[in-house]
Design a protein around this motif. Structure first.
Motif, mmCIF file in Angstrom:
data_model
loop_
_atom_site.group_PDB
_atom_site.id
_atom_site.type_symbol
_atom_site.label_atom_id
_atom_site.label_comp_id
_atom_site.label_asym_id
_atom_site.label_seq_id
_atom_site.Cartn_x
_atom_site.Cartn_y
_atom_site.Cartn_z
ATOM 1 N N HIS A 71 -18.197 40.843 -6.271
ATOM 2 C CA HIS A 71 -17.984 41.211 -5.190
ATOM 3 C C HIS A 71 -16.574 41.683 -5.356
ATOM 4 C CE1 HIS A 71 -17.016 40.121 -1.157
ATOM 5 N NE2 HIS A 71 -15.900 39.583 -1.085
ATOM 6 N N LEU A 72 -15.722 42.008 -5.961
ATOM 7 C CA LEU A 72 -14.256 42.668 -6.023
ATOM 8 C C LEU A 72 -14.782 43.962 -5.706
ATOM 9 C CD1 LEU A 72 -11.867 40.140 -7.578
ATOM 10 C CD2 LEU A 72 -12.151 40.308 -5.357
ATOM 11 N N VAL A 73 -14.878 43.726 -7.274
ATOM 12 C CA VAL A 73 -15.823 45.255 -7.446
ATOM 13 C C VAL A 73 -16.739 46.234 -6.485
ATOM 14 C CG1 VAL A 73 -17.257 46.820 -9.071
ATOM 15 C CG2 VAL A 73 -15.865 45.101 -10.257
ATOM 16 N N GLN A 74 -16.802 45.527 -6.247
ATOM 17 C CA GLN A 74 -18.334 45.385 -4.752
ATOM 18 C C GLN A 74 -17.053 46.195 -3.414
ATOM 19 O OE1 GLN A 74 -21.603 46.397 -5.665
ATOM 20 N NE2 GLN A 74 -21.332 47.560 -3.859
ATOM 21 N N ALA A 75 -16.926 45.538 -3.449
ATOM 22 C CA ALA A 75 -15.536 45.711 -2.183
ATOM 23 C C ALA A 75 -14.559 47.013 -2.510
ATOM 24 C CB ALA A 75 -14.553 43.987 -2.347
ATOM 25 N N CYS A 76 -14.161 47.070 -3.433
ATOM 26 C CA CYS A 76 -13.805 48.773 -3.996
ATOM 27 C C CYS A 76 -14.811 49.657 -3.320
ATOM 28 C CB CYS A 76 -13.397 48.788 -5.527
ATOM 29 S SG CYS A 76 -11.659 47.239 -5.770
ATOM 30 N N VAL A 77 -15.779 49.209 -3.821
ATOM 31 C CA VAL A 77 -16.962 50.352 -3.955
ATOM 32 C C VAL A 77 -17.374 50.818 -2.297
ATOM 33 C CG1 VAL A 77 -19.216 51.266 -3.653
ATOM 34 C CG2 VAL A 77 -18.412 50.214 -5.499
ATOM 35 N N GLU A 78 -17.513 49.753 -1.669
ATOM 36 C CA GLU A 78 -17.360 49.916 0.142
ATOM 37 C C GLU A 78 -15.626 50.128 0.577
ATOM 38 O OE1 GLU A 78 -19.704 50.168 1.463
ATOM 39 O OE2 GLU A 78 -21.358 49.285 0.429
ATOM 40 N N ALA A 79 -14.710 50.270 -0.156
ATOM 41 C CA ALA A 79 -13.545 50.276 0.989
ATOM 42 C C ALA A 79 -13.447 51.795 0.090
ATOM 43 C CB ALA A 79 -11.810 49.543 0.278
ATOM 44 N N ALA A 80 -13.807 52.143 -1.444
ATOM 45 C CA ALA A 80 -13.735 54.086 -1.175
ATOM 46 C C ALA A 80 -14.202 54.740 -0.047
ATOM 47 C CB ALA A 80 -14.185 53.926 -2.458
ATOM 48 N N GLN A 83 -24.372 38.760 -12.640
ATOM 49 C CA GLN A 83 -23.556 38.575 -10.782
ATOM 50 C C GLN A 83 -24.247 38.276 -9.954
ATOM 51 O OE1 GLN A 83 -22.133 42.819 -12.289
ATOM 52 N NE2 GLN A 83 -20.250 41.657 -13.126
ATOM 53 N N SER A 84 -25.384 38.194 -9.935
ATOM 54 C CA SER A 84 -26.447 38.073 -8.783
ATOM 55 C C SER A 84 -26.464 36.688 -8.386
ATOM 56 C CB SER A 84 -27.829 38.400 -9.434
ATOM 57 O OG SER A 84 -28.760 38.299 -7.914
ATOM 58 N N ALA A 85 -26.526 35.763 -7.165
ATOM 59 C CA ALA A 85 -26.884 34.209 -7.017
ATOM 60 C C ALA A 85 -28.024 33.685 -7.332
ATOM 61 C CB ALA A 85 -26.142 34.561 -5.636
ATOM 62 N N GLU A 86 -29.100 34.928 -6.967
ATOM 63 C CA GLU A 86 -30.671 34.051 -7.253
ATOM 64 C C GLU A 86 -30.701 35.221 -8.060
ATOM 65 O OE1 GLU A 86 -33.279 33.789 -3.505
ATOM 66 O OE2 GLU A 86 -31.744 31.676 -3.176
ATOM 67 N N PRO A 87 -30.628 34.992 -9.353
ATOM 68 C CA PRO A 87 -31.401 36.185 -10.142
ATOM 69 C C PRO A 87 -32.827 35.793 -10.341
ATOM 70 C CG PRO A 87 -30.395 34.515 -11.361
ATOM 71 C CD PRO A 87 -30.143 33.983 -9.879
ATOM 72 N N ASP A 88 -33.310 37.251 -10.815
ATOM 73 C CA ASP A 88 -34.881 37.461 -11.644
ATOM 74 C C ASP A 88 -34.944 37.088 -12.683
ATOM 75 O OD1 ASP A 88 -37.652 37.494 -12.596
ATOM 76 O OD2 ASP A 88 -37.647 39.373 -10.113
ATOM 77 N N LEU A 89 -35.217 35.917 -13.923
ATOM 78 C CA LEU A 89 -34.672 35.809 -14.930
ATOM 79 C C LEU A 89 -35.865 36.682 -15.993
ATOM 80 C CD1 LEU A 89 -34.635 31.537 -14.632
ATOM 81 C CD2 LEU A 89 -33.071 33.344 -15.000
ATOM 82 N N LYS A 90 -36.984 37.165 -15.113
ATOM 83 C CA LYS A 90 -37.776 37.230 -16.181
ATOM 84 C C LYS A 90 -37.308 39.625 -15.923
ATOM 85 C CE LYS A 90 -43.039 38.547 -17.102
ATOM 86 N NZ LYS A 90 -44.027 38.487 -16.721
ATOM 87 N N PRO A 112 -23.097 29.911 0.516
ATOM 88 C CA PRO A 112 -24.730 30.549 -0.103
ATOM 89 C C PRO A 112 -24.624 32.555 0.726
ATOM 90 C CG PRO A 112 -25.239 29.182 1.638
ATOM 91 C CD PRO A 112 -23.958 29.227 1.237
ATOM 92 N N VAL A 113 -24.538 32.838 1.468
ATOM 93 C CA VAL A 113 -23.910 33.935 1.982
ATOM 94 C C VAL A 113 -23.603 35.355 0.902
ATOM 95 C CG1 VAL A 113 -23.724 33.382 4.142
ATOM 96 C CG2 VAL A 113 -21.708 34.382 2.457
ATOM 97 N N HIS A 114 -23.130 35.095 -0.041
ATOM 98 C CA HIS A 114 -22.989 35.863 -0.996
ATOM 99 C C HIS A 114 -23.717 35.598 -1.966
ATOM 100 C CE1 HIS A 114 -18.071 36.065 -0.604
ATOM 101 N NE2 HIS A 114 -18.154 35.285 -0.036
ATOM 102 N N GLN A 115 -23.699 37.249 -2.187
ATOM 103 C CA GLN A 115 -25.137 37.526 -2.917
ATOM 104 C C GLN A 115 -24.614 37.866 -4.617
ATOM 105 O OE1 GLN A 115 -27.277 41.421 -2.035
ATOM 106 N NE2 GLN A 115 -25.234 42.836 -1.511
ATOM 107 N N TRP A 116 -23.187 38.110 -5.268
ATOM 108 C CA TRP A 116 -23.081 37.827 -6.159
ATOM 109 C C TRP A 116 -21.853 37.175 -6.405
ATOM 110 C CZ3 TRP A 116 -25.591 42.315 -7.100
ATOM 111 C CH2 TRP A 116 -25.433 43.338 -6.789
#
Length: 765
Positions: free
Chosen positions: A412-421, A176-183, A403-407
């Motif tokens: 992002h939908l789950v993270q939006a709930c985290v912020e909405a809480a 779920q990351s836009a720029e993952p660290d593969l290692k 590109p502004v989205h990191q997830w």
């Protein structure tokens, strides 16, 4: 002496070729083994006495060498006096060829001692493989290192888990990351190494086919990324992802990102479960079994995991999995693997419309804060989340187009709930805010306007959840218009009355929808990525919303209806007997409690206190004329309390002979869990919205807790505020309570309002 330039030229030729990723890794391993074999022979490794061995660890040891990797080499000896010269003859040509080198020179005893003290070395030696020299020396070290790890691994698990979690915090996650660290990222190649190490210690089974396929994809992507950028790099950016996807015949970077996210989730979840399952739980004293603490109906905390109660019936309780997930998210404790398997095998499908307890559990889950992320992941990995929301498949692991989205979209939908809480006290309908946050981008992934498609999908979901038609329309409108406020605030003149008029008309003059969209905009922006929500944007939104509110002049709530015949009859009975009266009716596990008190007696605090004392969770409460009240509640866990006990306790509480404050404090100590989200409670005042001189309405928005309504009622009494009527609503993990108040003596003054506000906020904090 071997020629380092020869190695560099041969490596460059391999990288210029069109080998597939696995073939390139194999070729690199063959090249380096051949070259190191020649170098070792030239340095005297093969002929030294006592014996010397060149041992590979790391990627070369595993035969998984990717381009531009450092070589991890161990020069092993048994006290050879010429070892310094041999080492120089080996290392210098590698440095001349500009090959990264992580090297050491040790005896077997020294290597094992370092491994005993250094976790990274211990894990590295599990990959030890003979390259040149004395094979017996290398094999004895490898066998001794594996044996030492098997004997000591369980004791080192806390250190291992801490190192894993520290790395996750530093490197983020692949899924779920836009720029993952593969290692190094969570779910990356380092984590796969942890799984293999736990298997080598015989603490877990060896990774299965799904995990091996995930590892293969990560290796292939890492190989092609380094071939493309011609240097050491493990973070896959959007600029390189298209080329990598083409080389791996995966179409475009979006397809690649989706597959990578799935692979990362597979490995991350396996590591999570493995670390939990291998840690020994503290043994209770005197041989007692671990305490099973109730968390919700049919759900307990067993040790450090959420599990099902012994009397739970998952096959007959459709809402059980949501209560378990909500308890997990709230406590930040994982659901046990056995519980997840039982729920996946036995939990029945929730039929449309969902029952109230299932919908309430969903709202509690969505409002749990950061714990929601792991709870949803656990349900999703076992197929339970898609059973609840079949629409989720279209956005699962869906990479963002911007590109502004990191997830990814689902995260992002789950993270939006985290912020909405964190914003539930800023709106009058926190339940709809959380449901809207979960669904606001559900229409993405198709070649149509995601807001319009999402509005249709969300209406279908909201109807399935059992929301009334008006709420279904509100959720759908939230999704359809979730970009209206930010686009208007940042792209239009918000000082122009025409702009305000257009927004108000678009929202059909609905002030509740306006406040929901204001909160959703903030949650959406904060969940998008760093820098998306700014003070400037905050200021513009506030100005736009303020202008719209002035144009609408909406109200936050409506007062309750007057007494009906049953309530007047019960009030008359209370007046005749001089004692508190109660009538109870139930539908399943939902109970409706009608209460009345004689004149001069308080109703709200005794009623709320007695219900809380009996673990009845109040969903709604309406107090009329201070003499009668209707409470709708259900047991937080267990069965309904005895009706005769409730009557007896309420009569004592009204008479003032029951120590409710002390008993509720003890109950909260025994059963309460820390609030998962730090939400600031809010008190709002409304004038001219109730009848009577010096009467005003106080509205409280706050996180729920055991006995909260009792505490508020007690605080109002201490602040000398008379309650004429009250409406209370519990929406998931939040409450929205309204009280029509007047001063017990004197007139309505700013000082009295301040006193009441401070008392109420102190009671709920």
């Amino acid at each position: 002496m071997t020629d380092g330039g020869e190695l560099a030229r041969a490596t460059a030729l391999l990288l210029e070729g069109r080998h597939g990723a696995p073939a390139l890794r194999t070729s690199l391993v063959d090249l380096y083994e051949f070259w190191l074999g020649k170098g070792a022979a030239a340095a005297g490794v093969d002929t030294s006495d006592p014996g010397v061995a060149l041992v590979a660890v790391g990627g070369l040891g595993r035969r998984e060498l990717v381009p531009y990797s450092d070589l991890d080499l161990l020069l092993l000896h048994n006290g050879n006096s010429q070892i310094g010269e041999i080492a120089d003859a080996l290392w210098y040509p590698l440095w001349d060829a500009r090959v990264g080198l992580d090297h050491s020179v040790r005896t077997p005893g020294e290597a094992l001692k370092v491994a005993a003290d250094d976790l990274r070395t211990a894990l590295g030696l599990l990959d030890a493989r003979h390259l040149a020299g004395d094979p017996g020396l290398a094999e004895r070290l490898a066998a001794a290192a594996r044996d030492q790890w098997r004997r000591t691994a369980r004791k080192r698990l806390p250190e291992l888990a801490e190192s894993v979690h520290t790395r996750w915090r530093r490197s983020g996650e692949i899924a779920q990351s836009a720029e993952p660290d593969l290692k190094h990222g969570r779910g990356g190649l380092r984590d796969f190494g942890i799984l293999e190490a736990l298997a080598a210690a015989q603490l877990t089974a060896r990774p299965g086919e799904e995990l091996l396929a995930a590892k293969q994809l990560l290796l292939d992507v890492r190989t092609e990324l380094r071939r493309e950028v011609r240097r050491e790099r493990d973070i896959l950016g959007a600029a390189d992802a298209d080329v990598v996807a083409h080389e791996l015949e995966l179409g475009d970077r979006f397809t690649l990102a989706r597959k990578l996210s799935g692979a990362g989730r597979t490995i991350a979840y396996a590591v999570d479960v493995a670390l939990r399952s291998t840690v020994e739980q503290p043994r209770p004293r005197f041989g007692r079994r671990p305490v099973r603490r109730p968390l919700a109906e049919g759900v307990v905390l067993h040790g450090d995991e959420v599990a099902l109660a012994r009397d739970a019936l998952p096959a007959k309780d459709p809402a059980l999995l949501l209560r378990a997930a909500a308890a997990s998210a709230r406590t930040r404790k994982p659901i046990s693997p056995g519980t997840l398997r039982t729920l996946a095998d036995s939990a029945p499908e929730l039929r449309e419309p969902w029952p109230d307890d299932a919908r309430n559990a969903l709202v509690e889950l969505l409002g749990a804060g950061e714990g929601l992320v792991d709870a949803v992941e656990a349900l999703d990995r076992t197929g339970l989340w898609s059973r609840l929301f079949p629409e989720w498949g279209a956005v699962r692991d869906l990479p963002p187009r911007s590109p502004v989205h990191q997830w990814t979209v689902d995260r992002h939908l789950v993270q939006a709930c985290v912020e909405a809480a964190k914003l539930t006290t800023t709106v009058s309908r926190p339940d709809l805010l959380l449901i809207g946050a979960l669904l606001h981008d559900i229409g993405k992934g198709r070649e149509v306007d995601h807001s319009e498609l999402g509005a249709k999908i969300s209406a279908s979901v909201a109807q399935r959840l059992g929301l009334p038609p008006a709420d279904v329309a509100t959720v759908s409108a939230m999704v359809r218009h979730h970009l209206l406020l930010p686009h208007t605030a940042t792209r239009r003149d918000i000082g122009d009355p025409a702009t305000i008029s257009r927004v108000v008309k678009t929202l059909d003059r609905d002030v509740v929808l306006l406040e929901l969209l204001h909160a959703l905009t903030r949650a959406d922006s904060l969940a998008t990525g760093p820098g998306v929500w700014t003070d400037w944007k905050d200021r513009l939104l506030a100005e736009l919303v303020s202008g719209c509110e002035e144009a609408v002049h909406g109200k936050g709530f409506t007062p309750p209806e007057p007494l009906d015949d049953d309530q007047r009859e019960l009030v008359a009975e209370a007046a005749r007997t001089g004692a508190g009266q109660i009538r109870i009716s139930s539908h399943g596990k939902v109970v409706t409690v009608l209460l009345a008190v004689p004149a001069g007696r308080e109703l709200l605090a005794p009623a709320a206190g007695v219900l809380a004392l009996n673990s009845l969770e109040v969903h709604s409460a309406v107090l009329r004329d201070g003499r009668a009240g209707v409470f709708t509640a259900s047991p937080k866990f267990g069965s309904l309390p005895d009706s005769a006990l409730l009557r007896e306790q309420f009569a004592r509480a009204v008479a003032g002979t029951m120590p409710l404050t002390q008993r509720l404090a003890a109950k909260e100590r025994d059963y309460a869990t820390a609030s998962p989200v730090v939400v600031k409670p809010v008190v709002r005042w409304f004038d001219d919205e109730t009848s009577g001189p010096d009467a005003v309405v106080l509205e409280l928005r706050a996180p729920d807790r055991i006995g909260l309504l009792f505490r508020v009622a007690s605080a109002l009494r201490r602040a000398e505020a008379d309650v004429h009527w009250a409406k209370a609503a519990t929406l998931g993990g939040a409450v929205v309570d309204s009280f029509a108040l007047s001063p017990r003596s004197g007139h309505l003054t700013p000082q009295w309002r301040t006193t009441v506000t401070d008392a109420v906020l102190a009671a709920v904090s």
